[in-house]
Design a protein around this motif. Structure first.
Motif, PDB file in Angstrom:
ATOM      1  N   GLU A  92       0.804  -1.218   0.000  1.00 51.44           N
ATOM      2  CA  GLU A  92       0.000   0.000   0.000  1.00 51.44           C
ATOM      3  C   GLU A  92       0.843   1.277   0.000  1.00 51.44           C
ATOM      4  N   ALA A  93       2.155   1.145   0.194  1.00 49.55           N
ATOM      5  CA  ALA A  93       3.008   2.342   0.204  1.00 49.55           C
ATOM      6  C   ALA A  93       3.124   2.967  -1.177  1.00 49.55           C
ATOM      7  N   ILE A  94       2.719   2.236  -2.193  1.00 45.01           N
ATOM      8  CA  ILE A  94       2.772   2.756  -3.555  1.00 45.01           C
ATOM      9  C   ILE A  94       1.468   2.400  -4.258  1.00 45.01           C
ATOM     10  N   LYS A  95       0.781   3.415  -4.753  1.00 47.34           N
ATOM     11  CA  LYS A  95      -0.526   3.226  -5.373  1.00 47.34           C
ATOM     12  C   LYS A  95      -0.414   2.400  -6.655  1.00 47.34           C
ATOM     13  N   ASP A  96      -1.457   1.641  -6.968  1.00 46.74           N
ATOM     14  CA  ASP A  96      -1.438   0.808  -8.170  1.00 46.74           C
ATOM     15  C   ASP A  96      -1.194   1.631  -9.427  1.00 46.74           C
ATOM     16  N   TRP A  97      -1.839   2.819  -9.508  1.00 46.99           N
ATOM     17  CA  TRP A  97      -1.683   3.611 -10.730  1.00 46.99           C
ATOM     18  C   TRP A  97      -0.276   4.180 -10.863  1.00 46.99           C
ATOM     19  N   PHE A  98       0.453   4.272  -9.741  1.00 47.35           N
ATOM     20  CA  PHE A  98       1.825   4.777  -9.809  1.00 47.35           C
ATOM     21  C   PHE A  98       2.819   3.663 -10.115  1.00 47.35           C
ATOM     22  N   LYS A  99       2.442   2.417  -9.844  1.00 42.61           N
ATOM     23  CA  LYS A  99       3.327   1.293 -10.145  1.00 42.61           C
ATOM     24  C   LYS A  99       3.641   1.234 -11.638  1.00 42.61           C
ATOM     25  N   LEU A 100       2.668   1.559 -12.469  1.00 41.87           N
ATOM     26  CA  LEU A 100       2.909   1.578 -13.903  1.00 41.87           C
ATOM     27  C   LEU A 100       3.996   2.590 -14.235  1.00 41.87           C
ATOM     28  N   TYR A 101       3.915   3.776 -13.623  1.00 42.25           N
ATOM     29  CA  TYR A 101       4.922   4.797 -13.908  1.00 42.25           C
ATOM     30  C   TYR A 101       6.307   4.349 -13.442  1.00 42.25           C
ATOM     31  N   VAL A 102       6.404   3.774 -12.252  1.00 41.53           N
ATOM     32  CA  VAL A 102       7.700   3.354 -11.723  1.00 41.53           C
ATOM     33  C   VAL A 102       8.335   2.325 -12.653  1.00 41.53           C
ATOM     34  N   GLY A 103       7.517   1.441 -13.204  1.00 42.71           N
ATOM     35  CA  GLY A 103       8.034   0.463 -14.155  1.00 42.71           C
ATOM     36  C   GLY A 103       8.539   1.113 -15.431  1.00 42.71           C
ATOM     37  N   LEU A 104       7.790   2.084 -15.934  1.00 45.75           N
ATOM     38  CA  LEU A 104       8.223   2.799 -17.139  1.00 45.75           C
ATOM     39  C   LEU A 104       9.490   3.605 -16.865  1.00 45.75           C
ATOM     40  N   GLU A 105       9.549   4.235 -15.696  1.00 42.79           N
ATOM     41  CA  GLU A 105      10.721   5.011 -15.292  1.00 42.79           C
ATOM     42  C   GLU A 105      11.963   4.116 -15.286  1.00 42.79           C
ATOM     43  N   ALA A 106      11.811   2.896 -14.782  1.00 46.73           N
ATOM     44  CA  ALA A 106      12.930   1.963 -14.707  1.00 46.73           C
ATOM     45  C   ALA A 106      13.371   1.485 -16.082  1.00 46.73           C
TER      46      ALA A 106
END
Length: 293
Positions: A92-106
């Motif tokens: 829960e420390a990272i929202k589901d909709w932000f997980k997509l961005y973190v993956g793209l960022e990586a």
């Protein structure tokens, strides 16, 4: 280790499914009715926000009249979307909709960011991010806030990554970002000093848009991030524009959308100070913060 996880395969699969549906002249509403799904479910699949089961992919393809060969390819790609990146372990420390961005960022090779309000998360000190998170989430426990700090610190490793090579990070900051202090002005001065140090790394470029610069083209866009991906692959990912807020995010990758934000970036670049002058201004403001404490 490449920690881009399943994000890029998910996006590719979603884009292919959208193209197959549109080529078949099937609307989202019609597909949802035929599949007995909700329209948001199809939208989440087509934007790559969630992994897909191969059977669901096949069901969609059959509704769209796709060939047997296409269905086989789409099922194979769906299996790749089940992998997980490091960010999934933070719950829960990272929202589901932000997980997509973190993956793209990586997965990105270049990240361009215009920031109108805050020091970007990838360049924040612990003191700065702690106050931002506490201000945004006063209802959270200390442990929950610390978990969010940990996520941000984990993301920052991206810029020092050796394999694959760390992305190039090109940042333009509105001068107001530098002058908006933390409660502890000396902590803000330390943040600005850290910004100067970071800007001396080979893959980080920091420029300042001075208040006197006037308007830039498409100024109403506010803060945005542009992600560029490897081009030496068979199916390169398109440049993606990302914007977020407290309740969700927007991802743009259509050609006319990218052209608009390339225009905005070019206009910002024309008006921003160069790297050396930017460092001088950041240093001067840090001294002002220290003087006022």
């Amino acid at each position: 280790m490449d920690d881009s996880g399943s994000t890029v395969p998910r996006r590719q699969l979603g884009r292919y499914l959208r193209e197959i549906r549109e080529d078949a002249h099937v609307t989202v509403a019609a597909a949802a009715k035929e599949l007995e799904w909700s329209t948001p479910r199809i939208w989440r699949y087509e934007t790559g926000q969630v992994p897909m089961h191969p059977n669901d992919v096949e069901a969609m393809c059959r509704v769209y009249g796709a060939s047997r060969e296409t269905i086989k390819t789409m099922r194979s790609l769906a299996r790749e979307t089940k992998a997980h990146g490091w960010w999934h372990s933070y719950g829960e420390a990272i929202k589901d909709w932000f997980k997509l961005y973190v993956g793209l960022e990586a997965a990105a090779t270049k990240i361009r960011k215009y920031e109108a309000d805050l020091i970007p998360g990838l360049l924040q000190t612990v003191e700065y991010m702690t106050e931002v998170i506490a201000t945004d989430h006063p209802q959270m426990s200390d442990a929950e806030q610390q978990a969010k700090v940990d996520v941000r610190l984990r993301r920052q490793r991206l810029l020092a990554r050796a394999v694959p090579r760390a992305p190039y990070y090109d940042v333009i900051l509105n001068e107001a970002v530098l002058r908006r202090p933390l409660r502890d002005r000396s902590a803000m001065a330390r943040q600005l000093d850290a910004l100067v140090v970071a800007s001396q790394r080979h893959n980080i470029k920091v420029r300042v848009l001075p208040l006197a610069a006037g308007l830039f083209r498409w100024a109403e866009t506010g803060t945005f991030t542009m992600l560029d991906f490897p081009t030496d692959v068979r199916e390169p990912e398109p440049t993606t524009v990302y914007m977020d807020g407290p309740c969700g995010a927007v991802y743009l990758d259509k050609p006319h959308e990218i052209r608009t934000y390339e225009d905005a970036w070019h206009s910002l670049s024309e008006r921003a100070l160069d790297v050396d002058d930017s460092r001088e201004l950041i240093t001067a403001i840090a001294k002002e913060m220290n003087y006022e404490t």
